[in-house]
Design an enzyme around this catalytic site. Structure first.
Site, PDB file in Angstrom:
ATOM      1  N   VAL A   1      -1.840  -3.927   9.168  1.00  0.00           N
ATOM      2  CA  VAL A   1      -2.520  -2.668   9.468  1.00  0.00           C
ATOM      3  C   VAL A   1      -3.868  -2.636   8.733  1.00  0.00           C
ATOM      4  O   VAL A   1      -4.867  -2.147   9.257  1.00  0.00           O
ATOM      5  CB  VAL A   1      -1.639  -1.462   9.058  1.00  0.00           C
ATOM      6  CG1 VAL A   1      -2.368  -0.138   9.246  1.00  0.00           C
ATOM      7  CG2 VAL A   1      -0.333  -1.467   9.851  1.00  0.00           C
ATOM      8  N   GLY A   2      -3.897  -3.199   7.531  1.00  0.00           N
ATOM      9  CA  GLY A   2      -5.120  -3.200   6.713  1.00  0.00           C
ATOM     10  C   GLY A   2      -6.278  -3.859   7.439  1.00  0.00           C
ATOM     11  O   GLY A   2      -6.109  -4.918   8.057  1.00  0.00           O
TER      12      GLY A   2
ATOM     13  N   HIS B   1      -9.482  -5.166  16.920  1.00  0.00           N
ATOM     14  CA  HIS B   1      -9.409  -3.744  16.527  1.00  0.00           C
ATOM     15  C   HIS B   1     -10.740  -3.389  15.862  1.00  0.00           C
ATOM     16  O   HIS B   1     -10.874  -3.392  14.640  1.00  0.00           O
ATOM     17  CB  HIS B   1      -8.228  -3.512  15.573  1.00  0.00           C
ATOM     18  CG  HIS B   1      -8.199  -2.123  15.002  1.00  0.00           C
ATOM     19  ND1 HIS B   1      -8.055  -0.999  15.776  1.00  0.00           N
ATOM     20  CD2 HIS B   1      -8.335  -1.670  13.724  1.00  0.00           C
ATOM     21  CE1 HIS B   1      -8.084   0.075  15.008  1.00  0.00           C
ATOM     22  NE2 HIS B   1      -8.261  -0.305  13.747  1.00  0.00           N
TER      23      HIS B   1
ATOM     24  N   GLY C   1       0.842  -1.203   0.000  1.00  0.00           N
ATOM     25  CA  GLY C   1       0.000   0.000   0.000  1.00  0.00           C
ATOM     26  C   GLY C   1       0.870   1.244   0.000  1.00  0.00           C
ATOM     27  O   GLY C   1       0.499   2.287   0.556  1.00  0.00           O
ATOM     28  N   ALA C   2       2.043   1.137  -0.642  1.00  0.00           N
ATOM     29  CA  ALA C   2       3.085   2.155  -0.494  1.00  0.00           C
ATOM     30  C   ALA C   2       2.739   3.489  -1.152  1.00  0.00           C
ATOM     31  O   ALA C   2       3.440   4.483  -0.932  1.00  0.00           O
ATOM     32  CB  ALA C   2       4.397   1.617  -1.035  1.00  0.00           C
TER      33      ALA C   2
ATOM     34  N   GLN D   1      -2.283   6.624   1.843  1.00  0.00           N
ATOM     35  CA  GLN D   1      -2.219   7.706   2.833  1.00  0.00           C
ATOM     36  C   GLN D   1      -1.302   7.390   4.002  1.00  0.00           C
ATOM     37  O   GLN D   1      -0.482   8.204   4.391  1.00  0.00           O
ATOM     38  CB  GLN D   1      -3.596   7.852   3.465  1.00  0.00           C
ATOM     39  CG  GLN D   1      -4.662   8.505   2.693  1.00  0.00           C
ATOM     40  CD  GLN D   1      -5.625   9.011   3.737  1.00  0.00           C
ATOM     41  OE1 GLN D   1      -5.482  10.133   4.223  1.00  0.00           O
ATOM     42  NE2 GLN D   1      -6.575   8.173   4.128  1.00  0.00           N
TER      43      GLN D   1
ATOM     44  N   ASP E   1      -5.092   2.154  19.008  1.00  0.00           N
ATOM     45  CA  ASP E   1      -6.108   2.184  20.067  1.00  0.00           C
ATOM     46  C   ASP E   1      -5.445   2.470  21.416  1.00  0.00           C
ATOM     47  O   ASP E   1      -5.981   3.220  22.242  1.00  0.00           O
ATOM     48  CB  ASP E   1      -6.851   0.843  20.106  1.00  0.00           C
ATOM     49  CG  ASP E   1      -7.293   0.421  18.719  1.00  0.00           C
ATOM     50  OD1 ASP E   1      -7.988   1.225  18.070  1.00  0.00           O
ATOM     51  OD2 ASP E   1      -6.924  -0.675  18.259  1.00  0.00           O
TER      52      ASP E   1
HETATM   53  P1  NAD Z   1      -5.380   4.183   1.072  1.00  0.00           P
HETATM   54  O1  NAD Z   1      -6.544   3.857   0.192  1.00  0.00           O
HETATM   55  O2  NAD Z   1      -4.895   5.591   1.143  1.00  0.00           O
HETATM   56  O3  NAD Z   1      -4.127   3.302   0.664  1.00  0.00           O
HETATM   57  C1  NAD Z   1      -4.215   1.911   0.494  1.00  0.00           C
HETATM   58  C2  NAD Z   1      -3.248   1.540  -0.608  1.00  0.00           C
HETATM   59  O4  NAD Z   1      -3.206   0.114  -0.649  1.00  0.00           O
HETATM   60  C3  NAD Z   1      -3.690   2.011  -1.998  1.00  0.00           C
HETATM   61  O5  NAD Z   1      -2.643   2.777  -2.570  1.00  0.00           O
HETATM   62  C4  NAD Z   1      -3.929   0.722  -2.777  1.00  0.00           C
HETATM   63  O6  NAD Z   1      -3.577   0.804  -4.130  1.00  0.00           O
HETATM   64  C5  NAD Z   1      -3.025  -0.240  -2.005  1.00  0.00           C
HETATM   65  N1  NAD Z   1      -3.366  -1.666  -2.168  1.00  0.00           N
HETATM   66  C6  NAD Z   1      -4.590  -2.225  -2.254  1.00  0.00           C
HETATM   67  N2  NAD Z   1      -4.474  -3.557  -2.424  1.00  0.00           N
HETATM   68  C7  NAD Z   1      -3.145  -3.836  -2.409  1.00  0.00           C
HETATM   69  C8  NAD Z   1      -2.390  -5.034  -2.569  1.00  0.00           C
HETATM   70  N3  NAD Z   1      -2.988  -6.213  -2.751  1.00  0.00           N
HETATM   71  N4  NAD Z   1      -1.039  -4.956  -2.516  1.00  0.00           N
HETATM   72  C9  NAD Z   1      -0.427  -3.774  -2.334  1.00  0.00           C
HETATM   73  N5  NAD Z   1      -1.088  -2.592  -2.203  1.00  0.00           N
HETATM   74  C10 NAD Z   1      -2.435  -2.634  -2.249  1.00  0.00           C
HETATM   75  O7  NAD Z   1      -5.760   3.616   2.525  1.00  0.00           O
HETATM   76  P2  NAD Z   1      -5.078   3.986   3.928  1.00  0.00           P
HETATM   77  O8  NAD Z   1      -5.813   5.133   4.522  1.00  0.00           O
HETATM   78  O9  NAD Z   1      -3.604   4.067   3.789  1.00  0.00           O
HETATM   79  O10 NAD Z   1      -5.515   2.698   4.787  1.00  0.00           O
HETATM   80  C11 NAD Z   1      -4.998   1.420   4.488  1.00  0.00           C
HETATM   81  C12 NAD Z   1      -5.626   0.380   5.393  1.00  0.00           C
HETATM   82  O11 NAD Z   1      -5.252   0.584   6.752  1.00  0.00           O
HETATM   83  C13 NAD Z   1      -7.158   0.367   5.385  1.00  0.00           C
HETATM   84  O12 NAD Z   1      -7.616  -0.978   5.391  1.00  0.00           O
HETATM   85  C14 NAD Z   1      -7.516   1.052   6.701  1.00  0.00           C
HETATM   86  O13 NAD Z   1      -8.791   0.676   7.160  1.00  0.00           O
HETATM   87  C15 NAD Z   1      -6.423   0.489   7.583  1.00  0.00           C
HETATM   88  N6  NAD Z   1      -6.173   1.202   8.845  1.00  0.00           N
HETATM   89  C16 NAD Z   1      -5.899   0.430   9.938  1.00  0.00           C
HETATM   90  C17 NAD Z   1      -5.619   1.042  11.147  1.00  0.00           C
HETATM   91  C18 NAD Z   1      -5.343   0.218  12.378  1.00  0.00           C
HETATM   92  O14 NAD Z   1      -5.240   0.800  13.472  1.00  0.00           O
HETATM   93  N7  NAD Z   1      -5.171  -1.099  12.321  1.00  0.00           N
HETATM   94  C19 NAD Z   1      -5.604   2.440  11.234  1.00  0.00           C
HETATM   95  C20 NAD Z   1      -5.900   3.188  10.089  1.00  0.00           C
HETATM   96  C21 NAD Z   1      -6.178   2.558   8.888  1.00  0.00           C
HETATM   97  C1  LMR Z   2      -8.826   3.469  12.764  1.00  0.00           C
HETATM   98  O1  LMR Z   2      -9.037   2.938  13.856  1.00  0.00           O
HETATM   99  O2  LMR Z   2      -8.673   4.694  12.659  1.00  0.00           O
HETATM  100  C2  LMR Z   2      -8.717   2.616  11.527  1.00  0.00           C
HETATM  101  O3  LMR Z   2      -8.971   1.274  11.826  1.00  0.00           O
HETATM  102  C3  LMR Z   2      -9.557   3.124  10.397  1.00  0.00           C
HETATM  103  C4  LMR Z   2     -11.021   2.850  10.619  1.00  0.00           C
HETATM  104  O4  LMR Z   2     -11.676   2.352   9.699  1.00  0.00           O
HETATM  105  O5  LMR Z   2     -11.512   3.144  11.713  1.00  0.00           O
END
Ligand code: NAD
Ligand code: LMR
Length: 331
Positions: A134-135, A191, A11-12, A15, A163
């Site tokens: 993280v996803g 989470h 996801g490089a 955001q 969290d």
């Molecule tokens: P984003 O849409 O800005 O970026 C995600 C990126 O992942 C995109 O550039 C996309 O092209 C890429 N991607 C999708 N499938 C892929 C694959 N198979 N291989 C490689 N790259 C791939 O999203 P973001 O805001 O960066 O959030 C990413 C994830 O992190 C989301 O699932 C979000 O819910 C999660 N998240 C988790 C936490 C946590 O606390 N665990 C916190 C915030 C966000």
């Molecule tokens: C968060 O806790 O901020 C992330 O898991 C993004 C979300 O979907 O809540």
């Protein structure tokens, strides 16, 4: 002489990673190790990583080793020490005509990503690799990945540090202390909105935060929902899910794993249950963890949970079980 660490980030071009990647190279997260980085994206956007690479080159990071990018995860995985699996779809967006409201709505969309990535990590990653998912939904994605890897010696984690940091922030305001003074902040379970941030076992200056606050009504009606729903609050306010705080939490998790845990403290991440605290085996569950002198990460097993805490934790365990059931075709 400093050693090297190979880190793969998916996801490089997203955001979170825009905040995360530079700070992997700044000499703080991995100490004095030289970081060899491989950035991974889907084919549609992988060319954008040329721009990220240019920016990294232009930033004069002291610990930057080789930097590559690819849309081939299996190639990236070869001999990697760390995998930061961020690549996936966030909630808050419209997907196939439907707004994604809950992290669990992402199960069927994101879950499949972790089958292939898990297989490649098991096959090509270092035998003692550490993997931070993280996803979202992070716990069950990690379950899918770990299962697909077929390797027991690697450490699969799902991120709950965000969290934990959120809970510390609320507590530091409530009891008027600095965030660094809040220790043993445990996030039990998933989470998701069912997570249980354990204020009773958290301590400030060796006193239980639960006793310092001494107001279970506030804990139940304000503290818990604020932490549990903070992700949604950020999405509602920003129109996009948390990014810089998620990146910081990922860095904090790496630092916690790379350094022995201090006396009287712990760190939060979700790892596979071996039955600890009565959680069904295999579920990726938020636990209190500590990093030992030899670099291994262990579950802390002597924490007491009140009846109030057990009741809340059970709800999250049941949710993790139902998520496992929902993806059983991927396991
Ligand atoms: P984003 O849409 O800005 O970026 C995600 C990126 O992942 C995109 O550039 C996309 O092209 C890429 N991607 C999708 N499938 C892929 C694959 N198979 N291989 C490689 N790259 C791939 O999203 P973001 O805001 O960066 O959030 C990413 C994830 O992190 C989301 O699932 C979000 O819910 C999660 N998240 C988790 C936490 C946590 O606390 N665990 C916190 C915030 C966000
Ligand atoms: C968060 O806790 O901020 C992330 O898991 C993004 C979300 O979907 O809540």
């Amino acid at each position: 002489m400093s050693s090297r660490v190979k880190v793969v980030v998916t996801g490089a071009a997203g955001q979170i990673t825009y905040s995360l990647i530079p700070r992997l190279l700044d000499g703080k997260t991995f100490g004095n190790k030289i970081v060899d980085l491989v950035m991974v994206e889907i084919p549609q956007v992988v060319s954008k990583l040329e721009g990220v690479l240019m920016e990294l080159e232009d930033s004069s990071f002291p610990n930057m080793g080789s930097v590559e990018y690819t849309d081939n995860f299996a190639d990236a995985a070869k001999d990697a020490d760390w995998f930061l699996l961020v690549g996936s779809i966030p909630r808050g967006i419209v997907y196939e005509g439907k707004k994604i409201e809950e992290r669990s709505d992402l199960l069927r969309i994101n879950g499949g990503i972790f089958v292939n990535q898990g297989e490649a990590i098991g096959k090509y990653g270092k035998k003692d690799a550490k993997i931070l998912v993280v996803g979202n939904p992070a716990n069950t994605n990690a379950l899918i990945g770990q299962n697909a890897s077929g390797v027991n010696s690697q450490l699969w984690m799902a991120m709950t540090m965000l969290d934990c940091n959120r809970a510390k922030s609320v507590i530091s305001k409530k009891v008027q202390c600095s965030i660094e003074e809040v220790k043993k902040m445990i996030i039990w379970g998933n989470h998701s909105p069912t997570m249980y941030p354990d204020i009773e076992n958290a301590i400030v200056n060796n006193s239980s935060v639960g006793s310092l606050v001494n107001d279970m009504e506030w804990v139940d009606k304000t503290f818990l929902p604020t932490v549990q729903q903070r992700g949604k609050a950020v999405i509602d306010a920003r129109g996009a899910s948390s990014a810089t705080s998620a990146a910081k939490a990922a860095l904090d998790t790496i630092i916690a794993c790379e350094n022995p845990t201090g006396d009287g403290d712990c760190f939060s991440a979700a790892v596979a249950s071996d039955g600890a605290y009565g959680v069904p085996e295999g579920l990726i569950c938020g636990y209190p963890l500590m990093t030992m002198e030899d670099g291994s990460v262990e579950i802390i097993r002597d924490i007491s949970l009140s009846n109030f805490a057990k009741e809340k934790f059970d709800i999250s365990i049941a949710e993790l079980e139902s998520e496992r059931e929902a993806v059983k075709d991927l396991l």
